[in-house]
Motif scaffolding. Sequence first.
Motif, PDB file in Angstrom:
ATOM      1  N   ARG A  93       0.840  -1.188   0.000  1.00 58.29           N
ATOM      2  CA  ARG A  93       0.000   0.000   0.000  1.00 58.29           C
ATOM      3  C   ARG A  93       0.879   1.243   0.000  1.00 58.29           C
ATOM      4  N   ILE A 104      -7.520   2.872  -0.690  1.00 59.69           N
ATOM      5  CA  ILE A 104      -7.306   3.719   0.485  1.00 59.69           C
ATOM      6  C   ILE A 104      -8.386   4.797   0.486  1.00 59.69           C
ATOM      7  N   GLN A 112      -5.547  -2.522  -4.047  1.00 61.96           N
ATOM      8  CA  GLN A 112      -5.511  -1.743  -2.809  1.00 61.96           C
ATOM      9  C   GLN A 112      -6.443  -0.541  -2.947  1.00 61.96           C
ATOM     10  N   SER A 125      -7.803  -4.168   1.030  1.00 55.11           N
ATOM     11  CA  SER A 125      -7.041  -4.931   0.040  1.00 55.11           C
ATOM     12  C   SER A 125      -7.845  -6.152  -0.366  1.00 55.11           C
ATOM     13  N   GLY A 132      -8.058   1.330   4.909  1.00 51.74           N
ATOM     14  CA  GLY A 132      -7.431   0.668   3.771  1.00 51.74           C
ATOM     15  C   GLY A 132      -8.070  -0.674   3.513  1.00 51.74           C
TER      16      GLY A 132
END
Length: 467
Positions: A53, A88, A86, A73, A71
């Motif tokens: 990340r 965010i 990923q 994933s 976050g």
Amino acid sequence: MKLYALLNIILCFSGIVYAQEFNDEASIEIGSKNLSLEQPFLISVVIRDAENRPSIIFPDIKDLEKRSKSGTSSMSTVDGKKVVIQTITQEYYASKAGNYLIPEFTINVNGQRLYANETIVIFSLGAAFADGSLEGNTEALEAEVDDIGDGIFLSVQTDKKSAYIREGFAVRISLYIAENAPVRMEFYRFNEQLQSILKVLRPINCWEENVGIEEIVNRKVTIRGRRYSEYNMYQARLFPLTSEDILFPSVKLDMLVTDNAMTVNVDKKIVKAFRSKPIRIAVKQLPDHPLRDQVAVGQYSLKEKLSAELVYPGESIRYMFKVEGMGNITAIPAPVIVANSYFDIYPPEVSQVVKRSFQNVIGEKTFDYFIVPRKDGTFPLGRYFQWIYFDSQTEKYDTLRSGKSLKVEGEDYRLANLSLSGSAGLYDNLESQDSSRESFDYKQILKDATNAIVIILLIIMFWVFRK
């Protein structure tokens, strides 16, 4: 003649460039634009094919307060290749209802500049709105406030005082400065100090799901009726891997404090240390159970899907066993498969989606099986697929069992194959296959060939101009 050749080269070059596949490695996603005051406006950055990340700084938006960041994933397997995405996400809150202009902005991701257009977000009054509500253990903060005199303190907070082994709890490090504190200060060698603090605080017997903080955000909070600015430096969820208690010792943060008490019209800066209080988390062992040392801990539910509920013996089907909920998603083990002579059950393809925030770690883990029935009959899959876990809320063991049934009709698979070819299973004679043959990535070959043609055209263009 040269002009004619040049035009042909440019046309060929343009056609090749546009023929190449356009692949966005990163993009910006904007959340809902009609919200209530207790809901956050979300800006997300999505990065594809990224194992790690990256560090991302989100923009400051006028009249909106930056708060938590999360976050997510997701990991899956496509054509035998692991694909990781990923995401965010930054939260923004409004202090009052109204229309808010979000101006156009850019975000840098691994050297790539992502652009977002101007937009309007509408915040309306909801059922309830708690101004400056704290995430974490408010009682512990109030106790720390009672012990300070100048309105400044460093706090290491947890949302629990005890946790079961492999049960998650939150950790947060923040500096609190009262709005009417009679001092001015600034951070001093912050990155160096933070790494030293984390080296001391991080327990070696815990799995860490780090939320990720790339910038210190000033957040307004109220503690015992006094307004503070909270500077959050670190937040994560930890999952104890052993039954030993976890001790967070007292840590120190040095700040540059402006002292002008002894001088006139001269600001003197001194280094002043602020210390946190030690915290102990009691780790509880799970109750007796044959799988006590293996089961996941948390709150989970099952989603499943069967590609067909009526098949013939020897006909392969797909069965999806998805565990979703709150807990250490990454460490979720595969379901327990009961051995039997009715099915060939092959190892699953595994994919997962994990969302990390200070409040919790939630997500899903999917086990995708290929099943080949050997005999006819009706088979409840709950007899063969079971997933045992410890529910941290009810403090009891529970089992997720399949609710699907598979009906198999037709001639016995083993007898049918014996009569035709003498084979007894789908993967018979597998050892005789040549596994040393190299597979070809035709997509990569095409891309390399295209790049080579572009280079050749550039060389020809250079040669034409030289003549």
